[in-house]
Design an enzyme around this catalytic site. Sequence first.
Site, PDB file in Angstrom:
ATOM      1  N   HIS A   9       3.628  -6.915  -3.395  1.00  0.00           N
ATOM      2  CA  HIS A   9       2.357  -6.362  -3.761  1.00  0.00           C
ATOM      3  C   HIS A   9       2.754  -5.442  -4.920  1.00  0.00           C
ATOM      4  CE1 HIS A   9       3.237  -3.109  -1.265  1.00  0.00           C
ATOM      5  NE2 HIS A   9       3.289  -4.094  -0.242  1.00  0.00           N
ATOM      6  N   GLU A  78       1.792  -7.655   6.170  1.00  0.00           N
ATOM      7  CA  GLU A  78       3.224  -7.227   6.435  1.00  0.00           C
ATOM      8  C   GLU A  78       3.275  -7.022   8.329  1.00  0.00           C
ATOM      9  OE1 GLU A  78       5.451  -6.914   5.977  1.00  0.00           O
ATOM     10  OE2 GLU A  78       5.952  -5.038   4.766  1.00  0.00           O
TER      11      GLU A  78
END
Length: 193
Positions: A9, A78
């Site tokens: 990202h 994550e």
Amino acid sequence: MIQLALLRHGHTDWNRAGRIQGRTDIPLDDDARAQLAGLRLPAPWDSADLVSSPLARAVQTAKLVAGRPPETTRALMEMDWGKWEGLCGVDLKSDPNSGFRDIEYWGWDYTPPGGESPADLRTRLIPWAHGLTHDTVSVCHIGVMRVLLAHAMGWNFKGDPPFQIKRNRLYLVQIDPAGWQASPDQIRLEHRV
């Protein structure tokens, strides 16, 4: 054989401040949104399946570079950094009582206080990856990418990794029941015309 292309990202305010994000849902910052709006996935990846972590920074990155919303999955969340989330790694590193060390020296089983180890992350990622049925772009997080690349390259989180993860690049992993292999080449996102 399935090809999996991993994309990290874009930047967030917390990335730029050196804060550990983990599962904290921090969106892209304005600079990242502007930069990513000028980039796109190269062919043939622009027509591959698109999946991302459900965290805003990954979903936003996927939409900007692919021009379409991704499917999301919690498997790509994550790593959970537990009590260290929101703190700065440099501050933790300077405190001898924190237990902090760079992830490159965790081994598979080190766990941050109240968090998740690389082995825990691998336990949820490998079944997800083996369930892919088409070539796929995965917009995710550096921890997810480290674990998938480590699995493909046989790195054990003990010393310098055999890869360096940069933004705006696709990292390719070939997933085969007989074994995984990571490509040494990276594919840069292309500028929109």
